[in-house]
Design an enzyme around this catalytic site. Structure first.
Site: not given
Ligand code: NAP
Length: 306
Positions: A132, A135-136
């Site tokens: 992701c 997200c990261d």
């Protein structure tokens, strides 16, 4: 607990089904074990959902879909469904909030990223390997990352990562991308992205966190290590159809086979969105599936009532 209609999965397909079912006056409950919005909510910006000429944030779009379904009375439960068993004119569901019966079920459980299945993957997932970028990605500011894959997801996320990272390698097993032309053009124009063609990841190397990927040239068989701080895996998806395995017909890859009205091979079970066998997996097709599944489920429930 007895329910008329249970929807499993809170991505675009499930939320659209909930909206249409609630508006049709069906007693509707949707189970979602994770964040509402599914994979769409992990997309930073959605540019191809009609009606938003400047694009819209994935989280914003999905929160709006949820609020809209709730406004008409759909109930959302933050719990998973672990099993579905056929019963007498109903289905019995084991859920995170206990045993629930339903007269009809819409499966909208989507897909899960396919793993690389290479050495180092299990060890470094969460320690440099991610599925992701939204997200990261921000964790990799001024670092070097690799994205694996050549589809829409890989190219879109490589572009997203190029906003943070110093350099982005895009590792693809062929020398032509599968991604949509507009994404390809953007990626080719982005100087931070370097393409490593005809290459597959053989191993992820590192100490405490990722330090390199060992890539193999699929033509020559030669391997070499490329120093990276992070690896983002986008090599396609696998259907989340475990719940209905043995209950409804699946294709050879495990996608649920439906007709155009979203009926599966078992009366009372419907499927919508990415988990279904189909050619175009997009938010716009997922919501269409969800709406159709809800209307078809409504007709089915009417039939049961006589
Ligand atoms: P995808 O379209 O199936 O692409 C997967 C990519 O990974 C392909 O380039 C494939 O190579 C490669 N690949 C597959 N198995 C591999 C392996 N074992 N090792 C190395 N490479 C491998 O998957 P996706 O990009 O995740 O997209 C999934 C669906 O969501 C698609 O329908 C896509 O259109 C949609 N989506 C759309 C958008 C958008 O519209 N903006 C964004 C994200 C996703 P080959 O090309 O050689 O097969």
């Amino acid at each position: 607990m007895e329910r008329e209609l249970v929807i499993v999965g809170g991505g675009p397909a499930g939320l659209a089904a909930a909206l249409y079912a609630a508006r049709a006056g069906l007693d509707t409950v949707l189970y979602e074990e994770g964040m509402p919005g599914g994979k769409a909510a992990t997309t930073e910006r959605i540019e191809n959902y009609p009606g938003f000429p400047d694009g819209i944030g994935g989280v914003e779009l999905m929160m709006n879909m949820q609020a809209q379904a709730q406004r008409f009375g759909a109930r959302m439960v933050n719990a998973g469904v672990e099993a579905i068993e056929p019963g007498d004119a109903q289905f019995i569901l084991q859920t995170g909030e206990g045993r629930v019966t339903a007269r009809a079920v819409i499966l909208a459980t989507g897909v899960t990223p396919r793993p690389l299945n290479v050495r180092g993957e299990a060890e470094f997932t969460g320690r440099g390997i991610s599925f992701c970028a939204t997200c990261d990605g921000p964790l990799f500011r001024d670092r070097v990352v690799a994205v694996v894959g050549g589809g829409d997801a890989a190219v879109e996320e490589a572009l997203f990562l190029s906003r943070f990272a110093r350099k982005v390698y895009l590792i693809h097993r062929r020398d032509a991308l599968r991604a949509t032309k507009v994404l390809q053009d953007r990626a080719f124009a982005e100087p931070k992205i370097e393409f490593l063609w005809h290459s597959v990841v053989q191993e992820v190397l590192g100490g405490r966190t990722v330090e390199a990927v060992l890539i193999r040239d699929v033509r020559s068989g030669e391997t070499r290590a490329v120093a990276v701080d992070g690896v983002f895996v986008y090599i396609g998806m696998e259907p989340n159809s475990r719940l209905v395995r043995g209950l409804v017909a699946l294709d050879e890859q495990g996608y649920v086979i439906t007709d155009e009205e979203m009926r599966t091979s078992r009366p009372g079970i419907f499927a919508a969105g990415d988990v279904r066998r189909k050619t175009l997996r997009q938010v716009v097709t997922a919501v269409a599936d969800g709406a159709i599944a809800a209307v078809t489920a409504g007709h089915y429930l009417e039939g049961l009532r006589g």
